[in-house]
Design an enzyme around this catalytic site. Sequence first.
Site, mmCIF file in Angstrom:
data_model
loop_
_atom_site.group_PDB
_atom_site.id
_atom_site.type_symbol
_atom_site.label_atom_id
_atom_site.label_comp_id
_atom_site.label_asym_id
_atom_site.label_seq_id
_atom_site.Cartn_x
_atom_site.Cartn_y
_atom_site.Cartn_z
ATOM 1 N N GLN A 182 15.998 -18.381 -19.639
ATOM 2 C CA GLN A 182 16.551 -17.788 -20.930
ATOM 3 C C GLN A 182 15.818 -18.318 -22.257
ATOM 4 O OE1 GLN A 182 19.097 -15.603 -21.427
ATOM 5 N NE2 GLN A 182 19.700 -15.434 -19.154
ATOM 6 N N SER A 202 11.146 -15.629 -16.000
ATOM 7 C CA SER A 202 11.090 -14.427 -15.560
ATOM 8 C C SER A 202 10.908 -13.517 -16.530
ATOM 9 C CB SER A 202 12.623 -14.325 -15.094
ATOM 10 O OG SER A 202 12.908 -12.850 -14.466
ATOM 11 N N THR A 240 0.645 -10.168 -0.719
ATOM 12 C CA THR A 240 0.063 -9.324 -1.828
ATOM 13 C C THR A 240 0.644 -9.277 -3.145
ATOM 14 O OG1 THR A 240 -1.267 -7.929 -0.296
ATOM 15 C CG2 THR A 240 -1.469 -7.220 -2.533
ATOM 16 N N CYS A 329 34.803 -9.818 -10.044
ATOM 17 C CA CYS A 329 35.789 -9.105 -9.313
ATOM 18 C C CYS A 329 35.402 -8.995 -8.071
ATOM 19 C CB CYS A 329 35.960 -7.789 -9.979
ATOM 20 S SG CYS A 329 37.523 -6.848 -9.382
#
Length: 401
Positions: A182, A202, A240, A329
């Site tokens: 983040q 990321s 790869t 949920c």
Amino acid sequence: MLPLDPALYFDHSATTPPRPEVIEAMRMAMQENWGNPSSLHGWGERAAMAMERARQQVAELLNCEPEALLFTSGGTESNNLALFGVAQCYSTPQHLILSSVEHASVENAARQLQSQGWQVTRLPVNAAGQVDPQTLIQALQPNTVLVSIVHGQNEVGSLQPIAELGRICRQAGVLFHSDAVQTVGRISLDLTQLPVDLLSLSGHKLYGPQGVGALYVRPGVELRPLLRGGGQERRLRAGTQGIPGIVGLGVAATLAAQELPQETARLRQLQRHLAQLLAEVPGLRLTGPADLEQRLPHHLSYCTAGIPGNVLVRALSRQGIAISAGSACSSGQLIPSRILLAMGYSEAEALGSIRLSLGKATTHAAVEYVARCLQAVIASICESGSLKDRATQSPLSVPVA
């Protein structure tokens, strides 16, 4: 379905839209650099050069050596490689420390290690979701081999004191990993100064593509691979490499490095304005640090006791606004946010958690519009009475990433 206005997308902590420059670079990579980077001929060399250029670009964002970066499929794989990669270096189970507010990819990896006999200590957090460094000092044991603490908590936005936590680990001779998914590209990080041994990032959190990320591994730190195969990524990540995604990550890293100071300041200003507007909304309670400087610059989170978060997500989505909920949920039953429970909130409050996360397309006008809509939606729901049917409907939201 309403037309989707990018300015009303307030879910940038879940994913960010790839920049046009990223998309174009990936298109060119697929067209020109489609060779296997492990091949020795010209096509392979061209792909390998594009990959190493991207590695250099990510390294420049973090101020680290390019050779210290391993390309992965994203934050989850990077976190798993950090934890299991260290754990597999030991023939017998040892001791691992993490916080009680880690991302699921760290928490669930720790649970797996625990099932294999590892001792796992989960450090408590305060009401703002932050770890007290003293609790880390007290938790260290002679057989502690790794500490993993998230840098910016994805759900409530808390920034952890990782510089101090890292110094404690370094003094104790214990490896320190931080999930910085983040924060990379949103907060300035200098890995020549920050005492971390492993750090995850990321691509799709910094306007790059989904499905690509990286793990920083400080030179000298030993890891074992998760995947068995070829010798790619210093024999630590077989397979790869996906050149288009890696190229896109590199371009996103360069753009983030160029724009980071100005964009962080702009987001902080919008964050403060939105927080002021939402402070006037009855029924909303800020979660995470009240001092906005101690949280992610693009992030605000709230709980609404009595109104499930997924109800608000659905209601705002009907108005073309994207936010996310911290509750999940399952089989028609809402599951309260694990993070808020760890922070001391009640189950009712933890069921009503929502997150608004700003980005490059967010404008002052959009912030004011979303605040008005959220206030109107909450007022309307409170006036309508029963929430029983609403709470068990299939939600548009998923657990926050």
